[in-house]
Write an enzyme that holds these catalytic residues in place. Sequence first.
Site, short mmCIF file in Angstrom:
data_model
loop_
_atom_site.label_atom_id
_atom_site.label_comp_id
_atom_site.label_asym_id
_atom_site.label_seq_id
_atom_site.Cartn_x
_atom_site.Cartn_y
_atom_site.Cartn_z
N CYS A 482 0.82 -1.22 0.00
CA CYS A 482 0.00 0.00 0.00
C CYS A 482 0.86 1.27 0.00
O CYS A 482 0.53 2.24 -0.68
CB CYS A 482 -0.97 0.00 1.17
SG CYS A 482 -0.23 -0.36 2.78
N ASP A 606 -7.73 5.27 -1.24
CA ASP A 606 -7.31 4.03 -0.59
C ASP A 606 -6.58 3.12 -1.59
O ASP A 606 -7.18 2.64 -2.55
CB ASP A 606 -8.54 3.30 -0.04
CG ASP A 606 -8.18 2.22 0.96
OD1 ASP A 606 -7.05 1.70 0.89
OD2 ASP A 606 -9.03 1.89 1.80
N HIS A 608 -5.68 0.13 -1.12
CA HIS A 608 -5.95 -1.27 -0.85
C HIS A 608 -7.01 -1.87 -1.78
O HIS A 608 -7.31 -3.06 -1.71
CB HIS A 608 -6.40 -1.46 0.61
CG HIS A 608 -5.41 -0.95 1.61
ND1 HIS A 608 -5.45 0.34 2.11
CD2 HIS A 608 -4.35 -1.55 2.18
CE1 HIS A 608 -4.46 0.50 2.97
NE2 HIS A 608 -3.76 -0.63 3.03
#
Length: 655
Positions: A482, A606, A608
């Site tokens: 990440c 994000d 992820h």
Amino acid sequence: MVNACEEEKKIRVLCRKLIITKKEPILQWLIGSPFFPPFTIISTFRCLHTSNPNDPYSPDLIRESDDLKTLLLKGFEVIGALIVTIGDNNWEVNSSKAIEIVRKFRKYFSSTGDRQRNFDIIGGSTDLTTGETKFYAAKSENVTKIEACDVVYEENPGKYIWDKGCLLKCELGIKLPIYVPVNKPSDAKEMFTSAIDKAAAKLRDRNVVYMIEGTQETTEPISQSIIVRGVDLDFETDLPAVQHSENAIEESDSKALPCSYFCLRNKPILLLSATESADIVQISVLLNRSENSHNSAAPIAEYFPAPEQVEVLVVAFNIEVLCYAAKSLPVAYAISKLIMPALVDQLTAMKKILMPNLLTQYPELCPYHFYPPGMLHPITAIYELNYGETEMKQVEIRRALHSRLGLPLDRPLLRIVNALDVSTGNITAGSNSTKNVSYLLKDVHTGVPRSGVSGGLISTVEGSYEYYHYLQDGFDDNGWGCAYRSLQTIISWFKLQNYSSTKVPSHREIQQALVEIGDKDPSFISSREWIGAIELSFVLDKLLGVGCKIMNVRSGAELPEKCRELALHFETQGTPVMIGGGVLAYTLLGVDYNDASGDCAFLILDPHYTGGEDLKKIVNSGWCGWKKSVDSKGKSFFLHDKFYNLLLPQRPNMV
């Protein structure tokens, strides 16, 4: 008393930023066009060269003329001047002085055929103390009499300009052989000047042929190109006096065809930017050497012996001009009054640059066209390619251009990578834009719902970025990559803002960089080890030369206390921020903060996410969106038992 603006009753201002300084007294040139109604201000340029260093209102007319002839596209011209003062409200006196300056300037700036023309002139004065601006105008028939005029601002200036006009593009390569006597090298400059003058004169030759080509995507069955011969050009008729209606043109007469004949008939209703609204008409210069030959004949070689020993010097010019023309203007007038003067002016400008080093290592010159933010039309700059873009001379040239155009001095807007790509029917920003095609989503935050903060002030990333997340490019970094993905998003921002031409690095290349600087052991390469804010700062420094600030937060519960500082970062730096805490990393794109109540939200991108490039899914599922530190259900987004490091990349101070 007859108002000088009786026909228009007003001065129409198209440019949003009329005053390009807030600090010092200056003179600004007001730019208009003969294709617009009188007293229409399209843009404004700052006067940089003065004949008296102690008087900002005493322009060096020759140097200013030389600069503006290069920068301004033919079809735009200086129609006025604005005197910017501090605490001086002698509006009429200052405006009268500005009008007199422009009247003198026009003698140097206008092409030879236009020097005797009368022009409507605008004079204005601004007092920086009060912010008040007043305009006066002088009609061409009586330039000594001025009258005050009202001002109106155009609501959609980009549409106003490109609905009326189009761009003409012409490229021309010239090689001039100069025979310099070995015993008289001092003759080189005189011979060079003579060769330039002859080349310029040849453009007016009746045997020169111009081929005009329209936009490739035309929807009507028209000829792809036509020919206009030099004998059909008109060098005497004044350009502003040419008033033709498109409907009155007979299409059988090629020289009378309007420029609109070569433009798109049906355009998309929604255009991404003003640049994409501009049609480009391509004009090529061809020399017809056989027009007067009625019979076939064998080639003839002529021998001209040199009277003394000479050295041959071949000087090459790569000329490329853009011009702005009303769509109703016949192409023959466009060539004779716009294209040809533009070619001559650019050739002359290059001659002046080359002359001092003609017998040594003369520079390679190349014209570039730019469409800086805030400007309504392109400008042209000539760069010396033998200088690297980071060398001081080239930096100073760009800094001067930024000052003249009122552009910020802390970001690259006029580098070669910013140049327009004019090779297609529509212009696009970025000379290598076709090489940077990416399947990645850009600026995904623009469609997210509001944060829910009442009375908050939103501060977000400035400019474009690409969204990097898990599993892209078939690379499995699920569970450990990440921070790498956040770094890739940050580097994409610097690349898309043209601070760097470095490609976005892969995970392995990021690891390799950390090994090369000694932060990691060689075994780190190809591993699945996490990295954090400190490692990201090392990589940004090594690959891009970008400095970073690190913000340390002891607990996720303390992050809202940093909102004021984060808002200042987005307002001054505008770069994406990486947030790392525990085993998770996010990209922060903005904050919404109410200073009075302390309520805030964080705009999170994000990394992820593991799906495809589906913008609707990404936004609706919250992979990009506003996050409260504690949501309505009492759930904390940032963990209270983890410390966080925030990486705040700093915008390089460069042009």
